[in-house]
Design a protein around this motif. Structure first.
Motif, PDB file in Angstrom:
ATOM      1  N   PRO A 104     -10.548 -15.591   0.138  1.00  0.00           N
ATOM      2  CA  PRO A 104      -9.175 -16.098  -0.035  1.00  0.00           C
ATOM      3  C   PRO A 104      -8.117 -15.011   0.144  1.00  0.00           C
ATOM      4  N   PHE A 105      -8.427 -13.779  -0.273  1.00  0.00           N
ATOM      5  CA  PHE A 105      -7.472 -12.686  -0.145  1.00  0.00           C
ATOM      6  C   PHE A 105      -7.338 -12.244   1.312  1.00  0.00           C
ATOM      7  N   VAL A 106      -8.437 -12.335   2.059  1.00  0.00           N
ATOM      8  CA  VAL A 106      -8.377 -12.023   3.484  1.00  0.00           C
ATOM      9  C   VAL A 106      -7.473 -13.022   4.197  1.00  0.00           C
ATOM     10  N   TYR A 107      -7.560 -14.295   3.802  1.00  0.00           N
ATOM     11  CA  TYR A 107      -6.733 -15.310   4.459  1.00  0.00           C
ATOM     12  C   TYR A 107      -5.276 -15.224   4.046  1.00  0.00           C
ATOM     13  N   LEU A 108      -4.990 -14.660   2.881  1.00  0.00           N
ATOM     14  CA  LEU A 108      -3.595 -14.356   2.532  1.00  0.00           C
ATOM     15  C   LEU A 108      -3.053 -13.290   3.488  1.00  0.00           C
ATOM     16  N   TYR A 109      -3.888 -12.304   3.786  1.00  0.00           N
ATOM     17  CA  TYR A 109      -3.518 -11.264   4.749  1.00  0.00           C
ATOM     18  C   TYR A 109      -3.266 -11.875   6.124  1.00  0.00           C
ATOM     19  N   LEU A 110      -4.137 -12.790   6.540  1.00  0.00           N
ATOM     20  CA  LEU A 110      -3.958 -13.453   7.834  1.00  0.00           C
ATOM     21  C   LEU A 110      -2.696 -14.308   7.863  1.00  0.00           C
ATOM     22  N   LEU A 111      -2.351 -14.901   6.718  1.00  0.00           N
ATOM     23  CA  LEU A 111      -1.118 -15.690   6.628  1.00  0.00           C
ATOM     24  C   LEU A 111       0.094 -14.806   6.932  1.00  0.00           C
ATOM     25  N   LEU A 112       0.103 -13.610   6.347  1.00  0.00           N
ATOM     26  CA  LEU A 112       1.193 -12.669   6.616  1.00  0.00           C
ATOM     27  C   LEU A 112       1.211 -12.267   8.087  1.00  0.00           C
ATOM     28  N   LEU A 113       0.036 -12.005   8.644  1.00  0.00           N
ATOM     29  CA  LEU A 113      -0.038 -11.624  10.054  1.00  0.00           C
ATOM     30  C   LEU A 113       0.475 -12.735  10.965  1.00  0.00           C
ATOM     31  N   SER A 114       0.153 -13.979  10.633  1.00  0.00           N
ATOM     32  CA  SER A 114       0.605 -15.099  11.466  1.00  0.00           C
ATOM     33  C   SER A 114       2.127 -15.157  11.521  1.00  0.00           C
ATOM     34  N   ILE A 115       2.767 -14.857  10.395  1.00  0.00           N
ATOM     35  CA  ILE A 115       4.236 -14.865  10.352  1.00  0.00           C
ATOM     36  C   ILE A 115       4.795 -13.745  11.232  1.00  0.00           C
ATOM     37  N   LEU A 116       4.176 -12.551  11.150  1.00  0.00           N
ATOM     38  CA  LEU A 116       4.623 -11.424  11.967  1.00  0.00           C
ATOM     39  C   LEU A 116       4.440 -11.706  13.461  1.00  0.00           C
ATOM     40  N   ILE A 117       3.312 -12.338  13.814  1.00  0.00           N
ATOM     41  CA  ILE A 117       3.053 -12.665  15.225  1.00  0.00           C
ATOM     42  C   ILE A 117       4.080 -13.674  15.736  1.00  0.00           C
TER      43      ILE A 117
END
Length: 249
Positions: A104-117
């Motif tokens: 779940p914490f990895v996917y929080l990181y991916l959520l942030l990355l998706s916004i940056l992308i």
């Protein structure tokens, strides 16, 4: 050897998953694993089946990206060695321990990355320099990939794109490096639990091999802004789905 009607569905799943994976640098493992887990198969068997099929699909995908000159050789080697080490460790751990606590914490990181992308795709965010600690990224992407049957592409591709990497060479290089990581993971699974679910493996393999050249062609000719937007939306959906699944169910 006779297979049931589900075999043709596995081919379609492999074809669709590889078409997305080869064009966007992610999703083969996530799509395939989600469906197989939904059928009630154990996580270790699912990850082993998907990675066995991916040995062939990533091989064809990597060769296709090389043909279309989508690969950055320096980035390839920086990702590959550490990614293989992380993958072997993740595969070994998965056969003995449940590896869902950190996801779940990895996917929080991916959520942030998706916004940056997505911000980058609209010209609102332009990184000053590209990611420097690529081997560290490769290690954790390999570890996550083996422990869940999918994760190399989302973590590696998203981080590199959010850090300023060029879409075409980032996606091509991540796909090519995935062959080595997948081979290492599959050998680890084979030595620990053996080869299982041959029908699933062959179905995913056939569909993935058919789709790989077309996907590599698409990533070379589709505009970078379009690729970034689609990747951002895909990662956003993946991360939100898994965050919800982890904390609501």
């Amino acid at each position: 050897m006779a297979f049931g009607s589900e075999f043709y569905w596995f081919i379609l799943i492999g074809l669709g998953a590889q078409l997305v994976d080869g064009a966007l640098g992610m999703a083969f493992g996530l799509v395939s694993s989600s469906i197989l887990l939904g059928m009630g198969l154990p996580p270790a068997a699912v990850s082993a089946s998907v990675h066995t099929a991916e040995v062939f699909t990533t091989g064809v995908s990597g060769a296709s990206h090389a043909y279309f000159r989508n690969i950055d050789k320096r980035l390839f080697w920086r990702l590959t060695v550490s990614g293989a080490v992380g993958g072997v460790i993740g595969a070994y751990v998965l056969t003995r321990l449940p590896g869902e606590a950190i996801r779940p914490f990895v996917y929080l990181y991916l959520l942030l990355l998706s916004i940056l992308i997505l911000l980058r795709s609209f010209g609102r965010f332009m990184p000053k320099k590209q990611i420097q600690r690529v081997p560290v990224l490769g290690f954790f992407a390999g570890l996550l990939d083996a422990s869940g049957g999918g994760g190399w592409g989302p973590l590696a591709t998203s981080t590199l794109l959010a850090g300023g990497g060029k879409a075409r060479t980032t996606i091509g290089t991540v796909n090519a490096a995935e062959f080595v990581i997948t081979l290492a993971v599959s050998l680890t699974f084979f030595l620990t639990i053996g080869l299982q679910h041959l029908e699933i493996v062959l179905g995913l393999l056939i569909g993935g091999v058919l789709a790989a050249p077309l996907a590599a062609y698409l990533v070379r000719h589709v505009p970078e802004r379009v690729v970034l937007t689609v990747v951002g939306v895909l990662v956003l959906c993946i991360s939100l789905y898994h965050i919800g699944a982890a904390w609501l169910f």
